[in-house]
Design a protein around this motif. Sequence first.
Motif, mmCIF file in Angstrom:
data_model
loop_
_atom_site.group_PDB
_atom_site.id
_atom_site.type_symbol
_atom_site.label_atom_id
_atom_site.label_comp_id
_atom_site.label_asym_id
_atom_site.label_seq_id
_atom_site.Cartn_x
_atom_site.Cartn_y
_atom_site.Cartn_z
ATOM 1 N N VAL B 115 18.827 -3.580 14.752
ATOM 2 C CA VAL B 115 19.077 -3.069 13.401
ATOM 3 C C VAL B 115 18.612 -4.080 12.352
ATOM 4 C CG1 VAL B 115 20.885 -2.446 11.756
ATOM 5 C CG2 VAL B 115 20.958 -1.546 14.086
ATOM 6 N N VAL B 116 18.904 -5.350 12.595
ATOM 7 C CA VAL B 116 18.488 -6.390 11.644
ATOM 8 C C VAL B 116 16.968 -6.391 11.488
ATOM 9 C CG1 VAL B 116 18.310 -8.898 11.351
ATOM 10 C CG2 VAL B 116 20.509 -7.871 11.941
ATOM 11 N N TRP B 117 16.263 -6.287 12.609
ATOM 12 C CA TRP B 117 14.798 -6.319 12.520
ATOM 13 C C TRP B 117 14.229 -5.020 11.983
ATOM 14 C CZ3 TRP B 117 11.276 -9.962 12.328
ATOM 15 C CH2 TRP B 117 11.692 -11.258 12.666
ATOM 16 N N ALA B 118 14.930 -3.919 12.184
ATOM 17 C CA ALA B 118 14.499 -2.671 11.560
ATOM 18 C C ALA B 118 14.569 -2.816 10.039
ATOM 19 C CB ALA B 118 15.377 -1.513 12.028
ATOM 20 N N PHE B 119 15.591 -3.517 9.550
ATOM 21 C CA PHE B 119 15.708 -3.802 8.124
ATOM 22 C C PHE B 119 14.614 -4.767 7.674
ATOM 23 C CE2 PHE B 119 17.466 -4.889 4.082
ATOM 24 C CZ PHE B 119 17.403 -6.265 3.986
ATOM 25 N N LEU B 120 14.408 -5.830 8.457
ATOM 26 C CA LEU B 120 13.452 -6.864 8.055
ATOM 27 C C LEU B 120 12.019 -6.343 8.005
ATOM 28 C CD1 LEU B 120 14.821 -9.963 10.022
ATOM 29 C CD2 LEU B 120 14.753 -9.679 7.542
ATOM 30 N N TRP B 121 11.675 -5.432 8.925
ATOM 31 C CA TRP B 121 10.313 -4.912 8.967
ATOM 32 C C TRP B 121 9.914 -4.333 7.611
ATOM 33 C CZ3 TRP B 121 5.932 -4.799 11.725
ATOM 34 C CH2 TRP B 121 5.946 -5.250 13.052
ATOM 35 N N GLY B 122 10.816 -3.583 7.004
ATOM 36 C CA GLY B 122 10.496 -2.956 5.729
ATOM 37 C C GLY B 122 10.158 -3.992 4.664
ATOM 38 N N GLY B 123 11.001 -5.004 4.545
ATOM 39 C CA GLY B 123 10.754 -6.040 3.557
ATOM 40 C C GLY B 123 9.524 -6.874 3.878
ATOM 41 N N LEU B 124 9.307 -7.136 5.162
ATOM 42 C CA LEU B 124 8.196 -7.999 5.552
ATOM 43 C C LEU B 124 6.847 -7.315 5.330
ATOM 44 C CD1 LEU B 124 9.693 -9.539 8.830
ATOM 45 C CD2 LEU B 124 9.287 -10.719 6.660
ATOM 46 N N ILE B 125 6.752 -6.043 5.661
ATOM 47 C CA ILE B 125 5.483 -5.341 5.469
ATOM 48 C C ILE B 125 5.141 -5.320 3.979
ATOM 49 C CG2 ILE B 125 4.318 -3.115 5.640
ATOM 50 C CD1 ILE B 125 5.996 -2.600 8.182
ATOM 51 N N GLN B 126 6.164 -5.026 3.189
ATOM 52 C CA GLN B 126 5.959 -5.003 1.740
ATOM 53 C C GLN B 126 5.507 -6.372 1.243
ATOM 54 O OE1 GLN B 126 6.668 -5.980 -2.119
ATOM 55 N NE2 GLN B 126 8.316 -6.544 -0.721
ATOM 56 N N ARG B 127 6.085 -7.417 1.785
ATOM 57 C CA ARG B 127 5.794 -8.777 1.339
ATOM 58 C C ARG B 127 4.406 -9.237 1.750
ATOM 59 N NH1 ARG B 127 4.249 -12.859 0.115
ATOM 60 N NH2 ARG B 127 5.287 -14.835 -0.361
ATOM 61 N N PHE B 128 3.985 -8.860 2.989
ATOM 62 C CA PHE B 128 2.745 -9.412 3.537
ATOM 63 C C PHE B 128 1.522 -8.520 3.324
ATOM 64 C CE2 PHE B 128 4.576 -13.097 4.951
ATOM 65 C CZ PHE B 128 5.580 -12.943 5.885
ATOM 66 N N CYS B 129 1.721 -7.302 2.832
ATOM 67 C CA CYS B 129 0.539 -6.472 2.604
ATOM 68 C C CYS B 129 -0.172 -6.983 1.339
ATOM 69 C CB CYS B 129 0.918 -5.004 2.479
ATOM 70 S SG CYS B 129 1.855 -4.614 0.991
ATOM 71 N N THR B 130 -1.442 -6.647 1.212
ATOM 72 C CA THR B 130 -2.232 -7.115 0.078
ATOM 73 C C THR B 130 -1.634 -6.552 -1.218
ATOM 74 O OG1 THR B 130 -4.181 -7.058 1.489
ATOM 75 C CG2 THR B 130 -4.552 -7.230 -0.885
ATOM 76 N N GLY B 131 -1.346 -7.454 -2.146
ATOM 77 C CA GLY B 131 -0.769 -7.008 -3.407
ATOM 78 C C GLY B 131 0.710 -6.699 -3.301
ATOM 79 N N GLY B 132 1.319 -7.151 -2.233
ATOM 80 C CA GLY B 132 2.736 -6.863 -2.056
ATOM 81 C C GLY B 132 3.596 -7.594 -3.075
ATOM 82 N N ARG B 133 4.727 -7.000 -3.406
ATOM 83 C CA ARG B 133 5.587 -7.593 -4.423
ATOM 84 C C ARG B 133 6.409 -8.727 -3.819
ATOM 85 N NH1 ARG B 133 9.012 -2.752 -6.258
ATOM 86 N NH2 ARG B 133 8.675 -2.204 -4.083
ATOM 87 N N ARG B 134 6.601 -9.753 -4.618
ATOM 88 C CA ARG B 134 7.417 -10.876 -4.177
ATOM 89 C C ARG B 134 8.791 -10.774 -4.816
ATOM 90 N NH1 ARG B 134 3.898 -15.935 -2.987
ATOM 91 N NH2 ARG B 134 1.892 -14.966 -2.590
#
Lengths: 414, 312
Positions: B115-134
């Motif tokens: 569950v923790v990593w299911a949560f983290l995936w969402g934030g991480l993809i957003q963070r690491f994609c090109t132009g992702g928000r910080r």
Amino acid sequence: MAVALVSTPLAARQPAPPLPVLAGMGDFTTYVVHRESIARPSGVPLELVIASKPDGAAHAAAVSTMASTALAKLDDWLGPTALDRVVIIDAPWRMNPGAPLPPGVVVVHSRWHTLSRDKALERAVIAGLTRLYWPSVGGDWFGDSLARFTAGRAIDTLLEGSQFYSDRYLGGFVAHTIRSVSLSPIARDARPRLRRYAELDSPGVTPAATIAQAARGAEALTVVERYLGWPAVQQALRAFRSRHPGGGTIQDFAAVASEQAGRDLAWLFMDLFNPSVAFDYAVSALESNASTSTPGRYDVRVVLGRPGAGVFAGASGDTQVGTARSLEVETRFADGTVARDWWDGRQASGTLEYVSASPAVSATIDPGLVLILDEQRGNNRIAVDPSWNRLAARLALGWAIWLQNAMLAYSGIV
Amino acid sequence: MIALRAFFEGLGAVLRAPLVLAAVLLLTLLAALPFGVVMSSRLQAALADQPPVTPGSEEIDADWWLEFRRHAEGLEATFTPTIIGFAAPLDNLSAVLDGTPRPWALALPMAIAIVVWAFLWGGLIQRFCTGGRRGSRPFVAEGFAWLPSFAAVSVAAAIAQLVLYLTVHALLFGPIFSALAALTERERDAFLIRLALYLVFGAGLAAISLMADYTRIDLATGASPSLGRAVKAAGAFLARHWAAVAALFIMTAGLLGMLMVVYGVGEAYGGSRVAGWRGIAIGQAFIVLRLAFRLTFVATETRLYEQLSPRR
């Protein structure tokens, strides 16, 4: 008196004797045979034959060294073996004997991947050689118990300080040794040795019930050792083996031990060796109240119980109940004083009372862990205010790191 | 070349996000902490009942462990000497590859981790994609937004992995390994056979895991409007670009493998000098590095998907 055996390699020109045929293990025609003649104080040499795999020269050397040392120690403890030839076969890793081994034959398995601190091969050599001193007639669990107990002691003595906890991973092929967990503490460490080595299991076909009883018997002998002391037990083992070279019963051993000790020890060989009997002694309560009879002091009361069915009598049946010195009871007080008393294990319950200058902080029954068969050690001690143990916290942290590794591993594949 | 570029871009993104690593570490610790507290109280009681430790000893002896394990149940049954140092990651790797059953008591911590990593995936993809928000707010918002979908992906992947273990793993390491190992008397050769079978099985494990990863990436980058379409898109992506995906996976996994080798060799030669509290610090540092590699997986896969996905 320590016995030193001198070994000399036999000339290569002397014809090598054929290796025994072992059921389920194929032949050993490609094996390299190394022979030694070991001189013994009795004057009759012992021929040591080591058959190793073609690429197992290093293991053969280790086996030879360990075998010579172990034979010397076992001869010293138990008297010389009647055999004049011992064959140690370093068999392929998957092959196990399909039947009990012939007399004088020991089978070990050196592994492809092993570490210097993993002494599994050495333990197997010691355990296998010890069995040669205790012939076991089919189904004789007591003979097996004697072999397990003696082999465990020999392992701890000969490998003291040099063997560490090891486990095997990746299908059992890769070994890893944990340097900080010692398997054989130094001799002056007074804590008991449980000696639950896998190498002590007897090879070949043995009923499961006999194995269980033999394992219980070996642990019971450890209790006997902790109660009587190793010198007394060693003398009894040697005398028993001398009088019963073909194997004897537990009653025979009890008679020898009693004769050696000069007192009736039959009680020591009853419940201890019965696997259906569970031992459990407990400190039921610890109370400290201001003394009503002596102002400024405390009335301390230690309540003892025997929840288990097993009786550790401490004396023969004709001794008055309440007088035997079966188990020690240690009571510690806030001012640092310690009271040590004995309790008769035949009693189902009992009470010890003290009038002390300070309240009691803990009470422990069998603090020296003589009765290692006590099933529930959690009730052996009551501490009023147990101190926080820093080691427990560190171990828990270590476990939490393992848990984090597991969480990462399993969440990483989904 | 594309895989190499994605690898370095993703690695760079992780190195430029130390606070993200710190946050992930904190969540991991918080997930494990309750169980650690329970274990600590049990050990406090057990050590109080056991004979005193030899003064100056860094650890407790093997007899204590064996006696503790004899009476241990549930989570306590996992408290063995294999938790110490390098044995911990080696034990877990071996358990995954050999399909070693774990006590049911571990189901709860594993479920929490998923569950923790299911949560983290969402934030991480957003963070690491090109132009992702910080920033923490977008990270947390994306994490919760995708949590239900990503948890569903994890459950589906877990079921698929279970089927893989019950079928392919049982076949490979049962009759197939027995038959092949019987052809040789040498243990070393049998181990090489087993290694080859690990690679075969590992490919299956990795395929399911990668399918789950790219499904999440497809969803979170907005490429597909639904979970079903994201699964199809991820499957198509893997089929079309399997070489680049495999190369990237091997590069990142290879680095993790090297880390484990360094850890293992370091401990073997370090001996008792890496025991005690020093061992705890080293073990936790390994967790930090392992988390960094986990983030690298996410970042590099996200970059590769961005570069190769036709919808971008």
